[in-house]
Design an enzyme around this catalytic site. Structure first.
Site, PDB file in Angstrom:
ATOM      1  N   ASN A 153      13.634  -5.834   7.345  1.00 37.77           N
ATOM      2  CA  ASN A 153      12.300  -5.750   6.761  1.00 37.77           C
ATOM      3  C   ASN A 153      11.470  -4.577   7.275  1.00 37.77           C
ATOM      4  O   ASN A 153      10.547  -4.142   6.612  1.00 37.77           O
ATOM      5  CB  ASN A 153      11.534  -7.061   6.996  1.00 37.77           C
ATOM      6  CG  ASN A 153      11.651  -7.558   8.420  1.00 37.77           C
ATOM      7  OD1 ASN A 153      12.750  -7.744   8.941  1.00 37.77           O
ATOM      8  ND2 ASN A 153      10.520  -7.765   9.062  1.00 37.77           N
ATOM      9  N   HIS A 203       7.803 -14.899  -2.369  1.00 41.51           N
ATOM     10  CA  HIS A 203       6.708 -13.921  -2.412  1.00 41.51           C
ATOM     11  C   HIS A 203       7.129 -12.496  -2.107  1.00 41.51           C
ATOM     12  O   HIS A 203       6.333 -11.572  -2.225  1.00 41.51           O
ATOM     13  CB  HIS A 203       5.555 -14.363  -1.503  1.00 41.51           C
ATOM     14  CG  HIS A 203       5.771 -14.191  -0.041  1.00 41.51           C
ATOM     15  ND1 HIS A 203       5.159 -13.196   0.679  1.00 41.51           N
ATOM     16  CD2 HIS A 203       6.520 -14.879   0.855  1.00 41.51           C
ATOM     17  CE1 HIS A 203       5.504 -13.302   1.952  1.00 41.51           C
ATOM     18  NE2 HIS A 203       6.338 -14.312   2.084  1.00 41.51           N
ATOM     19  N   CYS A 326       3.184  -7.017  12.893  1.00 45.38           N
ATOM     20  CA  CYS A 326       3.455  -8.443  13.008  1.00 45.38           C
ATOM     21  C   CYS A 326       2.806  -9.018  14.249  1.00 45.38           C
ATOM     22  O   CYS A 326       2.542 -10.198  14.333  1.00 45.38           O
ATOM     23  CB  CYS A 326       4.959  -8.707  13.064  1.00 45.38           C
ATOM     24  SG  CYS A 326       5.756  -8.358  11.507  1.00 45.38           S
TER      25      CYS A 326
HETATM   26  C1  PLP Z   1       9.114 -12.118   5.148  1.00 44.47           C
HETATM   27  C2  PLP Z   1      10.412 -12.353   5.814  1.00 44.47           C
HETATM   28  C3  PLP Z   1      10.750 -13.617   6.318  1.00 44.47           C
HETATM   29  C4  PLP Z   1       9.784 -14.771   6.294  1.00 44.47           C
HETATM   30  O1  PLP Z   1       9.584 -15.247   5.000  1.00 44.47           O
HETATM   31  P1  PLP Z   1       8.277 -16.134   4.680  1.00 44.47           P
HETATM   32  O2  PLP Z   1       8.544 -16.661   3.311  1.00 44.47           O
HETATM   33  O3  PLP Z   1       7.120 -15.219   4.730  1.00 44.47           O
HETATM   34  O4  PLP Z   1       8.225 -17.214   5.691  1.00 44.47           O
HETATM   35  C5  PLP Z   1      11.990 -13.787   6.887  1.00 44.47           C
HETATM   36  N1  PLP Z   1      12.874 -12.774   6.955  1.00 44.47           N
HETATM   37  C6  PLP Z   1      12.590 -11.545   6.481  1.00 44.47           C
HETATM   38  C7  PLP Z   1      13.616 -10.475   6.569  1.00 44.47           C
HETATM   39  C8  PLP Z   1      11.356 -11.302   5.897  1.00 44.47           C
HETATM   40  O5  PLP Z   1      11.077 -10.078   5.459  1.00 44.47           O
END
Ligand code: PLP
Length: 392
Positions: A153, A203, A326
């Site tokens: 991410n 999302h 974060c």
């Molecule tokens: C955003 C994200 C999560 C967490 O997902 P949520 O639905 O916001 O709890 C987990 N892993 C990665 C790689 C993400 O980008």
């Protein structure tokens, strides 16, 4: 031009697509039945949930009865790590993951260490890539789970998941991949990739927040996550979030169906951004040059604080993220960039621009117009900036 807003934080979240909202709306109003009720109104909701399940399954090459709806990526990751660990502790107590996983995996693993499990955190190379060789060497007789994300991410690096899946299978170890960032950008086939568990979240690809899914391959030993009613085949109790599940189903169908059309302009924007940003002196690209998400740009500017950069960008209507976003209340540098070997003197100067369907080349040009001035301004203010990088 002056007052336009440029949203380049699509890895943090995305807006819910109009088509998705439209499909969700009736399930907030007239179709409000509980899927567990046996009368007609309940059956309408039940049918909608099962339709969404089929769409999620189709998007990743799974069977419908292998999809479990959750509250998002964090829950899917936690469920996997804790659920597989406890259900298989008689076979062993060792887990392998990487040092650049999302905190939902890393912190769940850390918690397990307090419960008597052992975790190996594989290092990555400077591009954020896990080495399959090192994975092989880390495997022990008591290894029960391997969890390696599909795409990161922060830096967008795409892991050799198919190879990792093969190694896991050969050693009869469950393999989980966090595919939250990959959906809609990387083709996924859980059978071909030998994935046993896969996390996704609505999302991040045009669906609603607070709704995700976990793929659990048939036959996988895993503890139930929530105990209560018989929903989700008794593995995840609680009345289904019907409107959001409907939205997740619609969104994943759109995202995977349009993958090629979406990635093409994203790639063009990504490359233009990278090229432009690297023209700023003392700027470094983070992540892999080619094995990376089409929507991810991550750079480090020397002699700069990422937080200050974000504030000045914000003042110009540009929304982005930094390696410490974060943990915006702490000064912890990004664990991902640190694991890639970005020196600690410069790790705070990182910027992530994550593109989405709404972005245009004009947005890219706007960023490239504004950023060099902001970087220069901050460098002029920093006592660490050498003389040659001060004056403009
Ligand atoms: C955003 C994200 C999560 C967490 O997902 P949520 O639905 O916001 O709890 C987990 N892993 C990665 C790689 C993400 O980008």
């Amino acid at each position: 031009m002056e007052n336009r807003t440029v949203y380049m934080d699509n890895s943090a979240t995305t807006p819910v697509r109009k088509e998705v909202v439209e499909e969700m709306l009736p399930y907030l109003t007239e179709n409000f039945g509980n899927p567990s009720s046996i009368y007609e109104l309940g059956k309408i909701s039940k049918h909608a949930v099962e339709n969404a399940r089929k769409r999620v399954a189709d998007a990743i090459g799974a069977e419908e009865n292998e999809i479990y709806f959750t509250s998002g990526g964090t829950e899917s990751d936690n469920w996997t790590v804790k659920g597989v660990a406890f259900a298989n502790k008689n076979r062993g107590k060792h887990i392998i993951t990487s040092s650049i996983e999302h905190h939902a995996v890393l912190h769940a693993c850390a918690w397990l260490e307090g419960q008597g499990f052992e975790v190996t955190y594989l290092p990555v190379d400077r591009y954020g890539m896990v080495s399959p060789e090192e994975l092989k060497n880390a495997i022990r007789d008591d290894t029960i789970l391997i969890s390696i994300m599909l795409a990161n991410n922060e830096i967008g690096t795409i892991q050799p998941v198919e190879e990792i899946g093969k190694i896991s299978r050969e050693n009869s170890i469950y393999f989980h991949t966090d595919a939250v960032q990959a959906i809609g950008h990387v083709p996924i086939d859980v059978k071909k990739m030998n994935v046993d568990l896969l996390s996704l979240s609505g999302h991040k690809f045009g669906g609603p927040k607070g709704c995700g899914a976990l793929y659990i391959r048939k036959g996988t030993k895993i503890e139930a996550f929530l105990h209560g009613g018989a929903q989700e085949r008794k593995r995840r109790a609680g009345t289904e979030n019907v409107p959001s599940i409907v939205g997740l189903g619609k969104a994943i169908g759109l995202a995977t169906g349009e993958m090629e059309e979406t990635n093409k302009p994203l790639l063009e924007m990504r490359e233009r951004l990278i090229k432009g940003l690297l023209q700023i002196p003392k700027t470094h690209l983070n992540g892999h040059p080619t094995e990376r998400l089409a929507n991810n740009v991550n750079v480090t500017f020397e002699y700069i604080e990422g937080e200050s950069l974000l504030l000045l960008l914000n003042a110009k209507g540009i929304f982005a993220s930094t390696g410490s976003a974060c943990n915006s209340t702490s000064l912890e540098p990004s664990h991902v960039l640190t694991a890639c070997g970005v020196p600690h003197e410069i790790v705070h100067g990182s910027l992530r621009l994550s593109l989405g369907r709404m972005n245009t080349l004009e947005d890219v040009d706007r960023v490239l117009e504004v950023l060099p001035e902001i970087v220069q301004k901050l460098r002029n203010m920093s006592p660490l900036t050498p003389q040659e990088y001060r004056a403009l």
